[in-house]
Design a protein around this motif. Structure first.
Motif, PDB file in Angstrom:
ATOM      1  N   VAL A   1       0.824  -1.203   0.000  1.00 47.23           N
ATOM      2  CA  VAL A   1       0.000   0.000   0.000  1.00 47.23           C
ATOM      3  C   VAL A   1       0.863   1.259   0.000  1.00 47.23           C
ATOM      4  CG1 VAL A   1      -1.828   1.251   1.210  1.00 47.23           C
ATOM      5  CG2 VAL A   1      -1.837  -1.250   1.209  1.00 47.23           C
ATOM      6  N   THR A   2       1.758   1.377   0.970  1.00 49.82           N
ATOM      7  CA  THR A   2       2.563   2.597   1.092  1.00 49.82           C
ATOM      8  C   THR A   2       4.061   2.331   1.072  1.00 49.82           C
ATOM      9  OG1 THR A   2       2.371   2.465   3.504  1.00 49.82           O
ATOM     10  CG2 THR A   2       0.790   3.907   2.344  1.00 49.82           C
ATOM     11  N   GLY A   3       4.456   1.173   0.566  1.00 49.56           N
ATOM     12  CA  GLY A   3       5.882   0.868   0.481  1.00 49.56           C
ATOM     13  C   GLY A   3       6.619   1.935  -0.318  1.00 49.56           C
ATOM     14  N   GLY A   4       7.702   2.442   0.238  1.00 50.02           N
ATOM     15  CA  GLY A   4       8.483   3.452  -0.450  1.00 50.02           C
ATOM     16  C   GLY A   4       7.988   4.878  -0.241  1.00 50.02           C
ATOM     17  N   PHE A   5       6.875   5.051   0.472  1.00 49.47           N
ATOM     18  CA  PHE A   5       6.371   6.398   0.746  1.00 49.47           C
ATOM     19  C   PHE A   5       7.317   7.084   1.734  1.00 49.47           C
ATOM     20  CE2 PHE A   5       1.598   6.921  -0.233  1.00 49.47           C
ATOM     21  CZ  PHE A   5       1.694   6.144  -1.373  1.00 49.47           C
ATOM     22  N   SER A   6       7.591   8.338   1.510  1.00 59.01           N
ATOM     23  CA  SER A   6       8.351   9.147   2.466  1.00 59.01           C
ATOM     24  C   SER A   6       7.362   9.781   3.441  1.00 59.01           C
ATOM     25  CB  SER A   6       9.117  10.242   1.732  1.00 59.01           C
ATOM     26  OG  SER A   6       8.208  11.184   1.174  1.00 59.01           O
ATOM     27  N   GLY A   7       7.875  10.452   4.442  1.00 59.65           N
ATOM     28  CA  GLY A   7       7.008  11.179   5.359  1.00 59.65           C
ATOM     29  C   GLY A   7       6.179  12.217   4.625  1.00 59.65           C
ATOM     30  N   ALA A   8       6.809  12.889   3.666  1.00 64.17           N
ATOM     31  CA  ALA A   8       6.092  13.895   2.866  1.00 64.17           C
ATOM     32  C   ALA A   8       4.998  13.247   2.023  1.00 64.17           C
ATOM     33  CB  ALA A   8       7.072  14.647   1.979  1.00 64.17           C
ATOM     34  N   ASP A   9       5.264  12.052   1.485  1.00 61.82           N
ATOM     35  CA  ASP A   9       4.252  11.335   0.708  1.00 61.82           C
ATOM     36  C   ASP A   9       3.036  10.996   1.570  1.00 61.82           C
ATOM     37  OD1 ASP A   9       5.901  11.313  -1.568  1.00 61.82           O
ATOM     38  OD2 ASP A   9       6.761   9.355  -1.039  1.00 61.82           O
ATOM     39  N   ILE A  10       3.302  10.563   2.799  1.00 57.94           N
ATOM     40  CA  ILE A  10       2.211  10.197   3.706  1.00 57.94           C
ATOM     41  C   ILE A  10       1.420  11.441   4.105  1.00 57.94           C
ATOM     42  CG2 ILE A  10       1.682   9.278   6.010  1.00 57.94           C
ATOM     43  CD1 ILE A  10       4.063   7.317   5.520  1.00 57.94           C
ATOM     44  N   ALA A  11       2.130  12.531   4.373  1.00 61.29           N
ATOM     45  CA  ALA A  11       1.440  13.783   4.701  1.00 61.29           C
ATOM     46  C   ALA A  11       0.567  14.217   3.527  1.00 61.29           C
ATOM     47  CB  ALA A  11       2.450  14.865   5.059  1.00 61.29           C
ATOM     48  N   GLY A  12       1.069  14.058   2.309  1.00 62.70           N
ATOM     49  CA  GLY A  12       0.284  14.383   1.117  1.00 62.70           C
ATOM     50  C   GLY A  12      -0.934  13.488   0.982  1.00 62.70           C
ATOM     51  N   LEU A  13      -0.765  12.213   1.305  1.00 58.32           N
ATOM     52  CA  LEU A  13      -1.888  11.269   1.267  1.00 58.32           C
ATOM     53  C   LEU A  13      -2.982  11.708   2.244  1.00 58.32           C
ATOM     54  CD1 LEU A  13      -3.186   8.498   0.512  1.00 58.32           C
ATOM     55  CD2 LEU A  13      -1.837   7.530   2.383  1.00 58.32           C
ATOM     56  N   VAL A  14      -2.580  12.094   3.446  1.00 54.88           N
ATOM     57  CA  VAL A  14      -3.548  12.525   4.457  1.00 54.88           C
ATOM     58  C   VAL A  14      -4.240  13.815   4.010  1.00 54.88           C
ATOM     59  CG1 VAL A  14      -3.809  13.323   6.844  1.00 54.88           C
ATOM     60  CG2 VAL A  14      -2.350  11.361   6.338  1.00 54.88           C
ATOM     61  N   ARG A  15      -3.479  14.748   3.451  1.00 61.70           N
ATOM     62  CA  ARG A  15      -4.090  15.993   2.949  1.00 61.70           C
ATOM     63  C   ARG A  15      -5.077  15.697   1.825  1.00 61.70           C
ATOM     64  NH1 ARG A  15       1.091  17.961   3.674  1.00 61.70           N
ATOM     65  NH2 ARG A  15       1.614  17.630   1.486  1.00 61.70           N
ATOM     66  N   CYS A  16      -4.706  14.797   0.926  1.00 60.16           N
ATOM     67  CA  CYS A  16      -5.585  14.439  -0.187  1.00 60.16           C
ATOM     68  C   CYS A  16      -6.870  13.796   0.334  1.00 60.16           C
ATOM     69  CB  CYS A  16      -4.852  13.502  -1.146  1.00 60.16           C
ATOM     70  SG  CYS A  16      -5.795  13.075  -2.621  1.00 60.16           S
ATOM     71  N   ALA A  17      -6.753  12.885   1.296  1.00 64.13           N
ATOM     72  CA  ALA A  17      -7.938  12.240   1.879  1.00 64.13           C
ATOM     73  C   ALA A  17      -8.819  13.287   2.555  1.00 64.13           C
ATOM     74  CB  ALA A  17      -7.522  11.159   2.876  1.00 64.13           C
ATOM     75  N   GLY A  18      -8.199  14.266   3.215  1.00 62.33           N
ATOM     76  CA  GLY A  18      -8.963  15.345   3.843  1.00 62.33           C
ATOM     77  C   GLY A  18      -9.702  16.188   2.816  1.00 62.33           C
ATOM     78  N   SER A  19      -9.053  16.439   1.693  1.00 62.82           N
ATOM     79  CA  SER A  19      -9.698  17.209   0.617  1.00 62.82           C
ATOM     80  C   SER A  19     -10.890  16.460   0.041  1.00 62.82           C
ATOM     81  CB  SER A  19      -8.692  17.510  -0.494  1.00 62.82           C
ATOM     82  OG  SER A  19      -7.704  18.386  -0.049  1.00 62.82           O
ATOM     83  N   ILE A  20     -10.741  15.159  -0.104  1.00 65.56           N
ATOM     84  CA  ILE A  20     -11.839  14.336  -0.615  1.00 65.56           C
ATOM     85  C   ILE A  20     -13.009  14.363   0.367  1.00 65.56           C
ATOM     86  CG2 ILE A  20     -12.530  11.950  -1.117  1.00 65.56           C
ATOM     87  CD1 ILE A  20      -9.632  11.588  -2.272  1.00 65.56           C
ATOM     88  N   ALA A  21     -12.709  14.248   1.670  1.00 67.32           N
ATOM     89  CA  ALA A  21     -13.754  14.291   2.693  1.00 67.32           C
ATOM     90  C   ALA A  21     -14.442  15.654   2.703  1.00 67.32           C
ATOM     91  CB  ALA A  21     -13.163  13.984   4.065  1.00 67.32           C
ATOM     92  N   LEU A  22     -13.662  16.718   2.566  1.00 69.56           N
ATOM     93  CA  LEU A  22     -14.228  18.067   2.544  1.00 69.56           C
ATOM     94  C   LEU A  22     -15.127  18.263   1.332  1.00 69.56           C
ATOM     95  CD1 LEU A  22     -14.356  20.846   3.822  1.00 69.56           C
ATOM     96  CD2 LEU A  22     -12.287  21.443   2.560  1.00 69.56           C
ATOM     97  N   SER A  23     -14.698  17.752   0.197  1.00 69.64           N
ATOM     98  CA  SER A  23     -15.503  17.851  -1.018  1.00 69.64           C
ATOM     99  C   SER A  23     -16.832  17.117  -0.840  1.00 69.64           C
ATOM    100  CB  SER A  23     -14.730  17.269  -2.199  1.00 69.64           C
ATOM    101  OG  SER A  23     -15.506  17.269  -3.357  1.00 69.64           O
ATOM    102  N   ARG A  24     -16.781  15.939  -0.234  1.00 65.82           N
ATOM    103  CA  ARG A  24     -17.999  15.165   0.013  1.00 65.82           C
ATOM    104  C   ARG A  24     -18.935  15.930   0.945  1.00 65.82           C
ATOM    105  NH1 ARG A  24     -15.905  11.362   2.522  1.00 65.82           N
ATOM    106  NH2 ARG A  24     -16.554  11.942   4.603  1.00 65.82           N
ATOM    107  N   ALA A  25     -18.373  16.554   1.993  1.00 71.56           N
ATOM    108  CA  ALA A  25     -19.186  17.307   2.943  1.00 71.56           C
ATOM    109  C   ALA A  25     -19.850  18.505   2.272  1.00 71.56           C
ATOM    110  CB  ALA A  25     -18.328  17.765   4.120  1.00 71.56           C
ATOM    111  N   ARG A  26     -19.136  19.135   1.360  1.00 69.64           N
ATOM    112  CA  ARG A  26     -19.719  20.263   0.633  1.00 69.64           C
ATOM    113  C   ARG A  26     -20.855  19.799  -0.275  1.00 69.64           C
ATOM    114  NH1 ARG A  26     -14.182  23.291  -1.099  1.00 69.64           N
ATOM    115  NH2 ARG A  26     -13.833  24.386   0.863  1.00 69.64           N
ATOM    116  N   GLU A  27     -20.651  18.661  -0.935  1.00 70.38           N
ATOM    117  CA  GLU A  27     -21.663  18.143  -1.856  1.00 70.38           C
ATOM    118  C   GLU A  27     -22.938  17.726  -1.136  1.00 70.38           C
ATOM    119  OE1 GLU A  27     -20.014  15.009  -4.250  1.00 70.38           O
ATOM    120  OE2 GLU A  27     -18.539  16.340  -5.170  1.00 70.38           O
TER     121      GLU A  27
END
Length: 83
Positions: free
Chosen positions: A33-59
């Motif tokens: 799933v996250t093999g080879g991810f850096s800390g920055a990659d994981i932080a980006g993943l969390v931000r992206c998931a948050g953006s998706i959740a925010l978009s869903r809440a707006r919709e």
């Protein structure tokens, strides 16, 4: 320069602290799933998931109060960041 978090146990600890996941039903620390991810990659993943959740809440009009990032949000974010 990003530094990969290669050990699954270290990645899991990092993910739990960043995403505040109590007991993931989906193992984000698994190398498949996250093999080879850096800390920055994981932080980006969390931000992206948050953006998706925010978009869903707006919709659906539920707003940001009590916003929850779901497992589906994380899985969708994984697809986006791996592109």
């Amino acid at each position: 320069n990003a530094v990969a978090i290669s050990q699954a146990s270290r990645r899991k600890r990092f993910l739990n602290s960043v995403a505040r996941l109590a007991r993931p039903a989906f193992d984000l620390a698994d190398d498949r799933v996250t093999g080879g991810f850096s800390g920055a990659d994981i932080a980006g993943l969390v931000r992206c998931a948050g953006s998706i959740a925010l978009s869903r809440a707006r919709e659906d009009g539920s707003g940001v109060e009590g916003l929850i990032i779901t497992l589906d949000d994380v899985k969708d974010a994984l697809v986006e960041v791996k592109l």
